[in-house]
Motif scaffolding. Structure first.
Motif, mmCIF file in Angstrom:
data_model
loop_
_atom_site.group_PDB
_atom_site.id
_atom_site.type_symbol
_atom_site.label_atom_id
_atom_site.label_comp_id
_atom_site.label_asym_id
_atom_site.label_seq_id
_atom_site.Cartn_x
_atom_site.Cartn_y
_atom_site.Cartn_z
ATOM 1 N N LEU A 172 0.832 -1.202 0.000
ATOM 2 C CA LEU A 172 0.000 0.000 0.000
ATOM 3 C C LEU A 172 0.874 1.263 0.000
ATOM 4 N N VAL A 190 -2.800 4.343 5.471
ATOM 5 C CA VAL A 190 -2.606 2.952 5.042
ATOM 6 C C VAL A 190 -3.484 2.022 5.865
ATOM 7 N N ALA A 192 -7.163 1.858 4.823
ATOM 8 C CA ALA A 192 -7.491 1.117 3.598
ATOM 9 C C ALA A 192 -7.750 -0.362 3.865
ATOM 10 N N GLY A 217 -6.306 -1.698 -2.156
ATOM 11 C CA GLY A 217 -5.560 -0.682 -2.886
ATOM 12 C C GLY A 217 -6.443 0.355 -3.533
ATOM 13 N N LEU A 274 -7.594 2.741 -0.928
ATOM 14 C CA LEU A 274 -6.492 3.600 -0.515
ATOM 15 C C LEU A 274 -6.342 4.783 -1.466
#
Length: 433
Positions: free
Chosen positions: A172, A198, A201, A205, A208
């Motif tokens: 990430l 991070v 999330a 991904g 994020l």
């Protein structure tokens, strides 16, 4: 290859979400899935050999399933066709297969990507089989659910299942670094806030980058408190009827069995945070107290049952503390499954012995006729015997004695084991004498 952005009829000058701008252009740019895509990994070797078989990509949201499928089509020179099982039906599939047939006759292959493939019912899944077998399409299905539960055996036998990893903190952070390179500026946030981003999330991904889009739009540096006000942490991935449910309850049960109280509390909290019904957890804790602790600590069953009743009275969130109390007691209690094992053995024995009668001396004799037949004759009242133990045999006359309950030297069951052994010696002495 037409991108999702182009297919929406938007110009290149229109604003694009950060996740779309950072969509990998090659498989080497896909983050966190090297165990599948590296040259010496399964999909990497497949591409090196100029072949591509049908596959199921199984993994959590936001780890690159759609991107990988799109890039595989490009590497293999196949037309990429995408369907969502949520929005598509039989008519849509029929159109796709007809177009794929025509494309094949013209010398062009088709990669059919089916997102959320587990949403198709078993009959719809069967509809793929002839087209996959004939090579009309190369199927790439994506699912967040365990394929062995949700996909039929015939489809699985014609596809390879590849498991995609949840993106860890390193992966990430790599995405954030890529975003900063593409935009030419750093995220306006402190180091602690970056780590918090991070964490927000939770391995996704795509989510994020959605959060990062919001951060890039801010003026001034964000600290952790400001970030929490601006953004919301992603809800934990949890499906109360799917594999996550069974994985987490297994983790809770085995953590208590393994006397790891901290892990047990963590998994208990994870299930509650995921939206699990506390009543289900209460039932499982009571079951554990009976099955895995048993006579080693009889209080565990009482505490677990009382915790369940307390929850029924108080509800959430107050009643959840009582369940946590029971989790801690169960995890820290001495363990014995001797009663559970004995009960299973007794039931198995009962099923094989049919209707064999008890010995006559322990039969009920409420009538004269029964007494004349010997019912109850010779029965010894244990309370009148020395040490309160007669030593009589209570097994059927036609059966050899079987040891079903073998108490363990754990907790209070250790004393029970001593008593059982003592009574066995006395019974043997009385039978000889």
């Amino acid at each position: 290859m037409t991108s999702l952005f182009d297919s929406a009829g938007l110009s290149d000058a229109a604003p694009q979400p950060l996740a779309e701008r950072l969509r990998p252009a090659t498989l080497s740019e896909v983050i966190g899935q090297d165990h599948l895509l590296a040259e010496d990994a399964p999909i990497g070797r497949m591409l090196a050999q100029n072949r591509l078989s049908s596959m199921i990509l199984w993994g959590p949201p936001g780890v690159g399933k759609t991107t990988i499928a799109r890039l595989l089509a490009g590497r293999a020179g196949l037309e990429f066709v995408a369907l969502s099982a949520v929005f598509s039906g039989v008519a849509d599939l029929r159109k796709v297969f007809e177009a794929a047939k025509s494309r094949r006759e013209a010398g062009q292959g088709t990669l059919l990507f089916v997102d959320e493939i587990h949403r198709f019912n078993k009959a719809q899944q069967d509809g793929f089989l002839p087209f996959v077998e004939a090579g009309v399409v190369t199927l790439v299905g994506a699912t967040t659910e365990n394929p062995s539960f949700e996909l039929n055996a015939a489809l699985l036998s014609r596809s390879q299942v590849f498991v995609l990893n949840r993106l860890d903190a390193t992966a990430l952070e790599g995405l954030l670094a890529r975003a900063e390179r593409v935009l030419g500026r750093a995220l306006p946030m402190t180091g602690d806030a970056r780590a918090q981003l991070v964490d927000f999330a939770d391995g996704d991904g795509r989510y994020l980058l959605t959060l990062a889009d919001e951060v890039f739009a801010q003026t001034g540096e964000l600290d952790g408190a400001a970030l929490s006000k601006l953004l919301q942490k992603r809800a934990p991935v949890y499906d109360k009827s799917g594999e996550q449910h069974y994985n987490l309850i297994s983790a809770l049960h085995k953590s208590m069995r393994g006397s790891d109280v901290d892990a047990a509390l963590y998994w208990f909290a994870r299930m509650l945070e995921g939206g699990e019904d506390p009543r289900y957890l209460a039932r499982r804790i009571v079951r554990f107290a009976s099955e895995d602790i048993g006579a080693a600590d009889p209080v565990a069953l009482m505490i677990s049952a009382e915790a369940a009743r307390t929850y029924e009275r108080l509800g959430s969130p107050e009643g959840e503390l009582a369940l946590a109390h029971a989790v801690v007691h169960c995890a820290t209690a001495p363990k014995s499954n001797a009663v559970y094992t004995a009960w299973k053995a007794a039931r198995a024995l009962a099923k094989t012995t049919g209707s064999v009668a008890p010995p006559k001396h322990i039969l009920n004799a409420p009538t004269k006729m029964m007494k004349s037949l010997g019912y109850g004759e010779g029965y010894q009242y244990d309370h009148d015997a020395e040490d309160g133990f007669s030593g009589q045999d209570f097994w059927p006359d036609t059966m050899e004695r079987v040891t079903l309950y073998a108490p363990k030297a754990s907790g209070r069951e250790a004393a029970i084991a001593d008593r059982v052994a003592h009574w066995a010696r006395l019974r043997a002495e009385k039978s000889r004498g």
